[in-house]
Scaffold this active site. Structure first.
Site, PDB file in Angstrom:
ATOM      1  N   LYS A   1       1.006  -1.197  -0.086  1.00 32.38           N
ATOM      2  CA  LYS A   1      -0.145  -0.142   0.235  1.00 32.38           C
ATOM      3  C   LYS A   1       0.955   1.228  -0.003  1.00 32.38           C
ATOM      4  O   LYS A   1       0.480   2.214  -0.364  1.00 32.38           O
ATOM      5  CB  LYS A   1      -0.854   0.036   1.263  1.00 32.38           C
ATOM      6  CG  LYS A   1      -0.452   0.373   2.436  1.00 32.38           C
ATOM      7  CD  LYS A   1      -1.203   0.405   3.515  1.00 32.38           C
ATOM      8  CE  LYS A   1      -0.722   0.595   4.923  1.00 32.38           C
ATOM      9  NZ  LYS A   1      -0.354   1.927   5.436  1.00 32.38           N
ATOM     10  N   THR A   2       1.855   1.332   0.559  1.00 31.70           N
ATOM     11  CA  THR A   2       2.858   2.431   0.567  1.00 31.70           C
ATOM     12  C   THR A   2       3.465   2.749  -0.923  1.00 31.70           C
ATOM     13  O   THR A   2       3.491   3.829  -1.091  1.00 31.70           O
ATOM     14  CB  THR A   2       4.079   2.283   1.637  1.00 31.70           C
ATOM     15  OG1 THR A   2       3.560   1.933   3.171  1.00 31.70           O
ATOM     16  CG2 THR A   2       4.919   3.456   1.691  1.00 31.70           C
TER      17      THR A   2
ATOM     18  N   ASP B   1      -4.080   7.506   4.971  1.00 25.92           N
ATOM     19  CA  ASP B   1      -3.582   6.103   5.113  1.00 25.92           C
ATOM     20  C   ASP B   1      -4.017   5.630   6.330  1.00 25.92           C
ATOM     21  O   ASP B   1      -4.307   6.324   7.282  1.00 25.92           O
ATOM     22  CB  ASP B   1      -1.973   6.376   5.210  1.00 25.92           C
ATOM     23  CG  ASP B   1      -1.235   4.779   5.220  1.00 25.92           C
ATOM     24  OD1 ASP B   1      -2.163   3.836   4.753  1.00 25.92           O
ATOM     25  OD2 ASP B   1      -0.071   5.031   5.506  1.00 25.92           O
ATOM     26  N   GLU B   2      -4.271   4.491   6.464  1.00 25.09           N
ATOM     27  CA  GLU B   2      -4.750   3.422   7.791  1.00 25.09           C
ATOM     28  C   GLU B   2      -5.926   4.006   8.191  1.00 25.09           C
ATOM     29  O   GLU B   2      -6.412   4.517   9.332  1.00 25.09           O
ATOM     30  CB  GLU B   2      -3.558   3.666   8.760  1.00 25.09           C
ATOM     31  CG  GLU B   2      -2.242   3.423   8.648  1.00 25.09           C
ATOM     32  CD  GLU B   2      -2.204   1.566   8.394  1.00 25.09           C
ATOM     33  OE1 GLU B   2      -3.292   0.966   8.503  1.00 25.09           O
ATOM     34  OE2 GLU B   2      -0.982   1.255   8.648  1.00 25.09           O
TER      35      GLU B   2
ATOM     36  N   GLN C   1      -7.364  -5.147   9.632  1.00 25.29           N
ATOM     37  CA  GLN C   1      -6.118  -4.555  10.636  1.00 25.29           C
ATOM     38  C   GLN C   1      -6.627  -3.579  11.665  1.00 25.29           C
ATOM     39  O   GLN C   1      -5.806  -2.881  12.201  1.00 25.29           O
ATOM     40  CB  GLN C   1      -5.158  -4.419   9.889  1.00 25.29           C
ATOM     41  CG  GLN C   1      -4.485  -5.226   9.012  1.00 25.29           C
ATOM     42  CD  GLN C   1      -3.172  -4.999   8.356  1.00 25.29           C
ATOM     43  OE1 GLN C   1      -2.014  -5.063   9.084  1.00 25.29           O
ATOM     44  NE2 GLN C   1      -3.201  -4.892   7.196  1.00 25.29           N
TER      45      GLN C   1
ATOM     46  N   ARG D   1       2.721 -10.717  10.302  1.00 29.15           N
ATOM     47  CA  ARG D   1       3.996 -10.138  10.404  1.00 29.15           C
ATOM     48  C   ARG D   1       5.155 -11.081  10.004  1.00 29.15           C
ATOM     49  O   ARG D   1       6.362 -10.603   9.667  1.00 29.15           O
ATOM     50  CB  ARG D   1       4.364  -9.849  12.062  1.00 29.15           C
ATOM     51  CG  ARG D   1       3.365  -8.908  12.714  1.00 29.15           C
ATOM     52  CD  ARG D   1       3.025  -7.407  12.097  1.00 29.15           C
ATOM     53  NE  ARG D   1       1.838  -7.822  11.036  1.00 29.15           N
ATOM     54  CZ  ARG D   1       1.510  -7.069   9.998  1.00 29.15           C
ATOM     55  NH1 ARG D   1       2.379  -6.065   9.598  1.00 29.15           N
ATOM     56  NH2 ARG D   1       0.530  -6.956   9.266  1.00 29.15           N
TER      57      ARG D   1
END
Length: 660
Positions: free
Chosen positions: A31-32, A217-218, A248, A617
């Site tokens: 996504k970044t 973002d987020e 998330q 992770r």
């Protein structure tokens, strides 16, 4: 722009620039990169001016990384002109220019959560007229925090109780107190910015016209006031792109509302489901767990990489045995597969679970260059930070008082540091007088120095020693107000520390030579940090004080760079956004995960999302562990496996003996 190496969904997300766009970005889906390419695409392909783009994130690190990556793709000068920041930093920028409209001055102080709790405790003590030990006020603080996150007053409950009225009174007085101190806290940065934009349409118009393309973002982590801010800013052009993953969303306890991403009214929805981090085996486990949640957008992570090894699961007799078993597996990965310590992590639900693993790491023996080494290097995230230390709080309070003399809380902390003859009794008389007479503390101190006849009653109650101390303090603050405005900040602070002989004050306070050295090193680190800030940011004292609170984690005195070869120990929450070659998810037991409170309330979905975040992770190696018995509060307790473990398909797990 060359977008060929992006996958189809990523390319579509980059090129869809108009309207309300929802990008559902699964864990490890890049996504970044999408955000970076999307901004560069707007700048290069559509010639959008950099000042017309606003990118909001939740960490300064994320904003900085995005700016650096964009700068490498386009002209770095254009990247500097972009507004990429956290919600709080963005609101700080607006309020520094516009807060005078709300009755503050532009040099307001910034308080953190601890400062607000101290203020509330002082007001509660005064209201309850209690000098001794206070009852727990956590439920009161929580009620006030909830109201401030929503930017609304506390509403009376169905049954009007004494506690509701008490909390409502404290909440109202807190706002008055902050205004009197010319201070704003983290919640206030957001609520005051929203108030400003709602009450002054001409100001809103300026920012709506400027920011024609907005990206958040987020988005799953936004609280109600952040949501209102986004709605206001995007109100004119409606070019709002939100990026996030409802799977998330793990910060409900901090005010985040998953409904913002679940119910976002999108013109276009794009799902990023290809994962570039984990093996298909790990992704199958994650997908199988999260699909048991009902409140979610349907999506399924997949990977084009090789299947990978099975997930290891073991059940140890005790928590000490579990810790030993985990560390032995880490040593084996380090020695046999050459996985660096920095590429491994131990993740747990709560910081209280770290101790057995710390002991096992300290006692472990392993081979290095043909020799036995005792102890494995590690770091715990969430330890004591530089700004938690008393000496740093003192220096910060001095700087805050110099920058904003109306900041009464800071001034009270250091008015007699180092000791200058103003006793606790004298200070009590002064503060009672300034509050009953409704005179700002700094104004009163100045007038006492001048010997004002209007304060003769107070003057007669104070000793000559106390009055001399007040004279010295007022003179000190006044002189350094000029010095800090005219000279280099770090040089001025060093002179200030020398003038008040703060090193001697530390020596008198602390008996241990080791602790004296430790505290003085903290002072040196603070001054060095101020110098770095001047060199990099080239801004003044007001901005420095704000930046240290807005990004405290970068100031940790024990801050470890990623290059250091140490195992990471952290909570599932802290691990969000990170990745490791090998992850060990430990203490996977019911009433730990899911948390006991969530089990009692029947609200398991956020706990399941936490498990999903922890699983994703891991890149290559994932180990899940638990123990039959665990010590809690000094007692040994029988444990049962986490119910989430039974949601993982058996064909992706290999159950092993706890003994390595």
């Amino acid at each position: 722009m060359n977008l060929e190496h992006l996958n189809d969904a990523q390319r579509r997300a980059v090129q869809t620039i108009k309207g309300r766009v929802l990008i559902l970005a699964g864990a490890g889906s890049g996504k970044t990169s999408v955000l970076v390419y999307r901004i560069a695409y707007l700048l290069k392909q559509h010639q959008v001016p950099p000042k017309a783009i606003l990118g909001l994130t939740f960490t300064n690190k994320a904003a900085s990384e995005m700016r650096q990556r964009i700068g490498k793709m386009i002209d770095p000068t254009m990247a500097k002109e972009l507004t990429l920041s956290t919600f709080h930093s963005f609101c700080m920028q607006i309020l520094r220019k516009e807060i005078h409209r709300l009755g503050y001055t532009n040099d307001f102080s910034l308080y953190d959560e601890r400062g607000i709790k101290r203020l509330l405790m002082q007001m509660a003590r005064h209201t309850l007229e209690q000098d001794g030990e206070m009852p727990s006020l956590e439920s009161t603080f929580a009620k006030i925090a909830q109201a401030r996150m929503h930017g609304k007053p506390i509403e009376p409950g169905k049954e009007k109780s004494w506690h509701d009225a008490f909390a409502r009174d404290l909440h109202g007085r807190l706002e008055q107190c902050l205004r009197a101190y010319n201070a704003v806290d983290f919640d206030g940065l957001l609520t005051l910015t929203v108030q400003l934009l709602e009450r002054f349409p001409e100001t809103l118009d300026i920012y709506q016209n400027r920011f024609q393309y907005i990206m958040i973002d987020e988005y799953q982590d936004t609280n109600p006031i952040q949501y209102r801010l986004a709605v206001l800013l995007a109100g004119k052009y409606q070019n709002l792109c939100v990026v996030g993953d409802d799977d998330q969303s793990i910060y409900g306890w901090r005010g985040a509302e998953i409904e913002h991403i679940l119910k976002f009214e999108a013109d276009t929805t794009i799902k990023l489901e290809q994962n570039y981090r984990s093996t298909p085996i790990i992704l199958k486990a994650a997908n199988s767990v999260i699909k048991n949640n009902t409140e979610r957008h349907h999506k399924e992570l997949w990977s084009a990489s090789a299947q990978g090894e099975l997930i290891e699961l073991f059940h140890a007799p005790t928590d000490a045995d579990e810790a030993q078993a985990v560390i032995q597996r880490m040593i084996r990965l380090h020695e046999e597969q050459r996985i660096a310590w920095r590429d491994m992590a131990i993740l747990y639900r709560s910081n209280t679970l770290s101790r057995p693993f710390e002991l096992a790491l300290l006692q472990a023996a392993w081979h290095k260059s043909g020799q036995w080494i005792r102890g494995i290097p590690y770091q715990i995230f969430g330890g004591t930070e530089l700004f938690e230390r008393s000496e740093i709080k003192d220096l910060t309070a001095f700087l805050k008082s110099i920058n904003n003399p109306l900041d009464e809380e800071s001034m009270l902390r250091i008015i007699n540091v180092p000791r200058r003859g103003i006793s606790d009794q004298a200070l009590d008389k002064i503060t009672q007088y300034n509050r009953t007479q409704e005179i700002p503390l700094w104004v009163l101190l100045q007038e006492l120095k001048e010997g004002r006849e209007t304060h003769v009653a107070l003057l007669t109650e104070l000793s000559e020693k106390a009055l001399k101390g007040i004279d010295l303090f007022v003179d000190l603050i006044t002189r350094y107000q000029d010095d800090f405005s005219q000279n280099a900040l770090h040089d001025t602070l060093r002179r200030f520390v020398e003038e008040i002989d703060y090193k001697k004050a530390i020596e008198e306070e602390v008996k241990s030579d080791k602790m004296r050295t430790f505290k003085w090193e903290g002072v040196e680190e603070y001054i060095a940090g101020l110098k770095r800030y001047e060199e990099e940011e080239k801004r003044g004292l007001t901005d420095f004080l704000a930046s240290t609170l807005l990004d405290e984690k970068t100031w940790a005195i024990n801050h470890r760079e990623a290059s250091e070869d140490k195992i990471s120990l952290m909570t599932f929450h802290s691990a969000k956004g990170l990745e490791f070659k090998a992850c060990f998810l430990v203490a996977l037991e019911d009433h730990i995960l899911p948390h006991e409170k969530s089990v009692d309330e029947g609200s398991l979905e956020e706990e399941r999302r936490l498990m999903y975040v922890a699983i994703t992770r891991a890149k290559h190696h994932l180990t899940l562990s638990m123990s039959c018995k665990r010590k809690q509060m000094g007692r040994e307790k029988t444990c049962t496996p986490s119910r989430f473990l039974f949601e993982i398909p058996k064909d992706v797990i290999k159950i092993t003996s706890w003994k390595c």
